[in-house]
Design a protein around this motif. Structure first.
Motif, PDB file in Angstrom:
ATOM      1  N   ARG A 105      -6.833   0.162  15.034  1.00  0.00           N
ATOM      2  CA  ARG A 105      -6.684   1.389  14.231  1.00  0.00           C
ATOM      3  C   ARG A 105      -5.289   1.973  14.352  1.00  0.00           C
ATOM      4  O   ARG A 105      -4.817   2.644  13.443  1.00  0.00           O
ATOM      5  CB  ARG A 105      -7.714   2.417  14.660  1.00  0.00           C
ATOM      6  CG  ARG A 105      -9.138   2.027  14.295  1.00  0.00           C
ATOM      7  CD  ARG A 105     -10.091   3.082  14.767  1.00  0.00           C
ATOM      8  NE  ARG A 105      -9.889   4.324  14.045  1.00  0.00           N
ATOM      9  CZ  ARG A 105     -10.727   4.826  13.155  1.00  0.00           C
ATOM     10  NH1 ARG A 105     -11.830   4.179  12.911  1.00  0.00           N
ATOM     11  NH2 ARG A 105     -10.482   5.942  12.549  1.00  0.00           N
TER      12      ARG A 105
ATOM     13  N   ILE B 125      -8.282   3.581   4.766  1.00  0.00           N
ATOM     14  CA  ILE B 125      -8.819   2.638   5.753  1.00  0.00           C
ATOM     15  C   ILE B 125      -9.203   3.357   7.040  1.00  0.00           C
ATOM     16  O   ILE B 125     -10.227   3.048   7.658  1.00  0.00           O
ATOM     17  CB  ILE B 125      -7.815   1.495   6.016  1.00  0.00           C
ATOM     18  CG1 ILE B 125      -7.726   0.610   4.763  1.00  0.00           C
ATOM     19  CG2 ILE B 125      -8.214   0.671   7.230  1.00  0.00           C
ATOM     20  CD1 ILE B 125      -6.664  -0.457   4.830  1.00  0.00           C
TER      21      ILE B 125
ATOM     22  N   THR C 263     -13.339   3.042   7.813  1.00  0.00           N
ATOM     23  CA  THR C 263     -13.260   1.781   8.550  1.00  0.00           C
ATOM     24  C   THR C 263     -14.617   1.082   8.595  1.00  0.00           C
ATOM     25  O   THR C 263     -14.706  -0.139   8.383  1.00  0.00           O
ATOM     26  CB  THR C 263     -12.758   2.041   9.987  1.00  0.00           C
ATOM     27  OG1 THR C 263     -11.513   2.724   9.913  1.00  0.00           O
ATOM     28  CG2 THR C 263     -12.581   0.753  10.753  1.00  0.00           C
TER      29      THR C 263
END
Length: 123
Positions: free
Chosen positions: A47, A26, A30
């Motif tokens: 994040r 991820i 992103t």
């Protein structure tokens, strides 16, 4: 109990690896994930949360490895102590055998009794 520990350790490592994989995935991709999500359902996902998941998964793996190393060192210490006990038992057994097989002590006891008998005969 041993079976439970084995299953628990396997699950523990698998969960840590899965968390680490998805956290890194991820973090690196992103933009691709955000493009697949509709803007109306998009909730800003910080994040740093993925970094936190990654950090926690690394801590889980480090803790698991350290626990296994400690268990291994304790078991090796037990093995060393067992071998030392066996050596001490062998020494004790050898001493006991030497005490039983010592004929000099028996001869000295007999000679002392013989001396007393000779003194009695002289009188």
């Amino acid at each position: 109990m041993q079976r439970f520990k084995l299953i628990f350790h396997i699950l523990y490592v698998i969960i840590a690896l899965v968390i680490m994989y998805f956290s890194v995935d991820i973090l690196l991709n992103t933009e691709q994930y955000l493009s697949k999500i509709k803007l109306s359902s998009y909730i800003k996902f910080p994040r740093y949360v993925m970094g936190l998941f990654l950090f926690i998964s690394i801590l889980m793996l480090v803790e698991f490895v350290l626990a296994q190393l400690k268990i291994h060192s304790i078991k090796s210490g037990i093995d060393d102590l067992k071998s030392e006990i066996v050596e001490l038992k062998a020494k004790l057994y050898d001493k006991a055998q030497e005490g039983d097989d010592d004929p000099e002590e028996d001869d000295e006891d007999d000679s002392e009794e013989g001396d007393e008998d000779e003194d009695d005969e002289d009188n």
